[in-house]
Design a protein around this motif. Sequence first.
Motif, PDB file in Angstrom:
ATOM      1  N   LEU A  44      -0.636  -1.579  -9.259  1.00  0.00           N
ATOM      2  CA  LEU A  44       0.173  -2.041  -8.034  1.00  0.00           C
ATOM      3  C   LEU A  44       0.956  -3.293  -8.725  1.00  0.00           C
ATOM      4  N   SER A  45       0.366  -4.280  -9.410  1.00  0.00           N
ATOM      5  CA  SER A  45       0.957  -5.541  -9.644  1.00  0.00           C
ATOM      6  C   SER A  45       2.058  -5.276 -10.837  1.00  0.00           C
ATOM      7  N   MET A  46       1.630  -4.208 -11.831  1.00  0.00           N
ATOM      8  CA  MET A  46       2.566  -3.923 -12.749  1.00  0.00           C
ATOM      9  C   MET A  46       3.820  -3.170 -12.174  1.00  0.00           C
ATOM     10  N   MET A  47       3.717  -2.015 -11.147  1.00  0.00           N
ATOM     11  CA  MET A  47       4.762  -1.783 -10.511  1.00  0.00           C
ATOM     12  C   MET A  47       5.969  -2.751 -10.076  1.00  0.00           C
ATOM     13  N   SER A  78       9.189  -4.429  -2.418  1.00  0.00           N
ATOM     14  CA  SER A  78       8.564  -5.672  -2.204  1.00  0.00           C
ATOM     15  C   SER A  78       7.177  -5.455  -2.238  1.00  0.00           C
ATOM     16  N   ILE A  79       6.354  -6.582  -2.232  1.00  0.00           N
ATOM     17  CA  ILE A  79       4.996  -6.442  -2.406  1.00  0.00           C
ATOM     18  C   ILE A  79       4.345  -7.409  -1.698  1.00  0.00           C
ATOM     19  N   LEU A  80       3.087  -7.323  -1.214  1.00  0.00           N
ATOM     20  CA  LEU A  80       2.232  -8.101  -0.514  1.00  0.00           C
ATOM     21  C   LEU A  80       1.079  -8.089  -1.483  1.00  0.00           C
ATOM     22  N   ARG A  81       0.775  -9.416  -1.934  1.00  0.00           N
ATOM     23  CA  ARG A  81      -0.589  -9.510  -2.917  1.00  0.00           C
ATOM     24  C   ARG A  81      -1.701  -9.574  -2.079  1.00  0.00           C
ATOM     25  N   GLN A  82      -2.810  -9.614  -2.752  1.00  0.00           N
ATOM     26  CA  GLN A  82      -4.181  -9.896  -2.127  1.00  0.00           C
ATOM     27  C   GLN A  82      -4.361 -11.445  -1.643  1.00  0.00           C
ATOM     28  N   GLN A  83      -4.001 -12.457  -2.568  1.00  0.00           N
ATOM     29  CA  GLN A  83      -3.785 -13.740  -2.102  1.00  0.00           C
ATOM     30  C   GLN A  83      -2.417 -14.310  -2.178  1.00  0.00           C
ATOM     31  N   PHE A 145       2.188 -12.185   6.907  1.00  0.00           N
ATOM     32  CA  PHE A 145       2.751 -11.755   5.480  1.00  0.00           C
ATOM     33  C   PHE A 145       3.190 -10.194   5.426  1.00  0.00           C
ATOM     34  N   VAL A 146       2.607  -9.403   6.083  1.00  0.00           N
ATOM     35  CA  VAL A 146       2.856  -8.167   6.229  1.00  0.00           C
ATOM     36  C   VAL A 146       4.367  -8.126   6.825  1.00  0.00           C
ATOM     37  N   ALA A 147       4.750  -8.830   8.015  1.00  0.00           N
ATOM     38  CA  ALA A 147       5.899  -8.909   8.666  1.00  0.00           C
ATOM     39  C   ALA A 147       7.001  -9.450   7.450  1.00  0.00           C
ATOM     40  N   MET A 148       6.618 -10.462   6.933  1.00  0.00           N
ATOM     41  CA  MET A 148       7.639 -11.034   5.741  1.00  0.00           C
ATOM     42  C   MET A 148       8.155 -10.106   4.866  1.00  0.00           C
ATOM     43  N   VAL A 149       7.201  -9.047   4.349  1.00  0.00           N
ATOM     44  CA  VAL A 149       7.585  -7.915   3.578  1.00  0.00           C
ATOM     45  C   VAL A 149       8.184  -7.103   4.124  1.00  0.00           C
ATOM     46  N   LEU A 150       8.049  -6.566   5.342  1.00  0.00           N
ATOM     47  CA  LEU A 150       8.962  -5.509   6.092  1.00  0.00           C
ATOM     48  C   LEU A 150      10.212  -6.340   6.244  1.00  0.00           C
ATOM     49  N   CYS A 151      10.397  -7.329   6.378  1.00  0.00           N
ATOM     50  CA  CYS A 151      11.490  -8.163   6.864  1.00  0.00           C
ATOM     51  C   CYS A 151      12.336  -8.017   5.581  1.00  0.00           C
ATOM     52  N   GLN A 152      11.931  -7.914   4.550  1.00  0.00           N
ATOM     53  CA  GLN A 152      12.807  -7.720   3.079  1.00  0.00           C
ATOM     54  C   GLN A 152      13.577  -6.437   3.130  1.00  0.00           C
ATOM     55  N   ASP A 153      13.041  -5.538   3.974  1.00  0.00           N
ATOM     56  CA  ASP A 153      13.912  -4.093   3.974  1.00  0.00           C
ATOM     57  C   ASP A 153      14.288  -3.614   2.813  1.00  0.00           C
ATOM     58  N   THR A 154      12.946  -3.397   1.884  1.00  0.00           N
ATOM     59  CA  THR A 154      12.934  -2.367   0.910  1.00  0.00           C
ATOM     60  C   THR A 154      12.740  -1.025   1.022  1.00  0.00           C
ATOM     61  N   ASP A 155      13.307  -0.230   0.071  1.00  0.00           N
ATOM     62  CA  ASP A 155      12.786   1.222   0.268  1.00  0.00           C
ATOM     63  C   ASP A 155      11.442   1.686   0.215  1.00  0.00           C
ATOM     64  N   VAL A 157       7.641  -0.106  -0.258  1.00  0.00           N
ATOM     65  CA  VAL A 157       6.637  -1.155   0.078  1.00  0.00           C
ATOM     66  C   VAL A 157       5.427  -1.260  -0.419  1.00  0.00           C
ATOM     67  N   LEU A 158       4.923  -2.221  -1.173  1.00  0.00           N
ATOM     68  CA  LEU A 158       3.614  -2.102  -1.910  1.00  0.00           C
ATOM     69  C   LEU A 158       2.905  -3.171  -1.373  1.00  0.00           C
ATOM     70  N   LEU A 159       1.617  -2.532  -0.878  1.00  0.00           N
ATOM     71  CA  LEU A 159       0.528  -3.665  -0.003  1.00  0.00           C
ATOM     72  C   LEU A 159      -0.722  -3.405  -0.724  1.00  0.00           C
ATOM     73  N   ASP A 160      -1.201  -4.756  -1.199  1.00  0.00           N
ATOM     74  CA  ASP A 160      -2.597  -4.797  -1.794  1.00  0.00           C
ATOM     75  C   ASP A 160      -3.581  -5.303  -0.877  1.00  0.00           C
ATOM     76  N   GLU A 161      -4.294  -4.171  -0.542  1.00  0.00           N
ATOM     77  CA  GLU A 161      -5.359  -4.530   0.472  1.00  0.00           C
ATOM     78  C   GLU A 161      -5.037  -5.496   1.635  1.00  0.00           C
ATOM     79  N   PRO A 162      -3.891  -4.780   2.409  1.00  0.00           N
ATOM     80  CA  PRO A 162      -3.462  -5.538   3.768  1.00  0.00           C
ATOM     81  C   PRO A 162      -4.716  -5.570   4.717  1.00  0.00           C
TER      82      PRO A 162
END
Length: 276
Positions: A44-47, A78-83, A145-155, A157-162
Amino acid sequence: MIEITNVTKQYGGEAVVNDVSLTIEKGGITSLIGPNGAGKSTLLSMMSRLLRMDAGTIRVDGLDVTKTPSDVLARRLSILRQQNHFEARLTVRDLITFGRYPYSKGRPTIEDREHVERSLEYLDLVPLQHRFLDELSGGQRQRAFVAMVLCQDTDYVLLDEPLNNLDMRHSIGMMQQLRRIVEDFGKTVVIVLHDINFASWYSDRIIAMRDGRVVYHAGPDVVMTPQALFELYDVNVQVETICGKSVGVYYGDVNEMEVQQARSDRRRFATQVHGA
């Protein structure tokens, strides 16, 4: 779509992602599952270009993630990392507004503010919008943090263990909201999950990994079988159908003889196919 071709990542000479090739179709929820160390978060991080690959290519709608300018890629993915750590003391609203940076460059417009308001409402954060992040519970911070990623409004959305730090109620709520986002806004969500039942219940497709390789890439009905889950986790899983969904029950004893035989079969297969 996301096209992953012959992607490898090594640490200390050991491949944690080993020559992976697959295509993630646009739309829907694709879940990455597998045991610890399978390579899910690394892939996911490489994507998202957070981590450099040692070999291979990844393209998002034809854009090579290693060559595309950051501001262009940030409007597509957009991506949400674990940390997630911010040194500055931010409010929930400040954090979510940060998601608009690829567009506003720090000068939010009326359109940016509309996205912020929508994200606050969508994740039920309006009552918390002026609270500082260090004043929130772990689950509340995760939703912010999930809201921040959604606000980025990308096609994409990558989420790492949300679902980390979320209790049962908020985990269900989070997955329901992601399902709504896919259906209401046509997003493509790629999510790393440890809970196979959340993956089965809410996903359109599941990518199952083990030892750095993709073992299955199919619908939940294919992956959620006792045979497939034993191959992944070395655990006997009873699979039941509830409301038309496959649910795994995995609290029984582990049969060590079956585990050792499965490991031996995998090693033999790897030697035959990969010469390793």
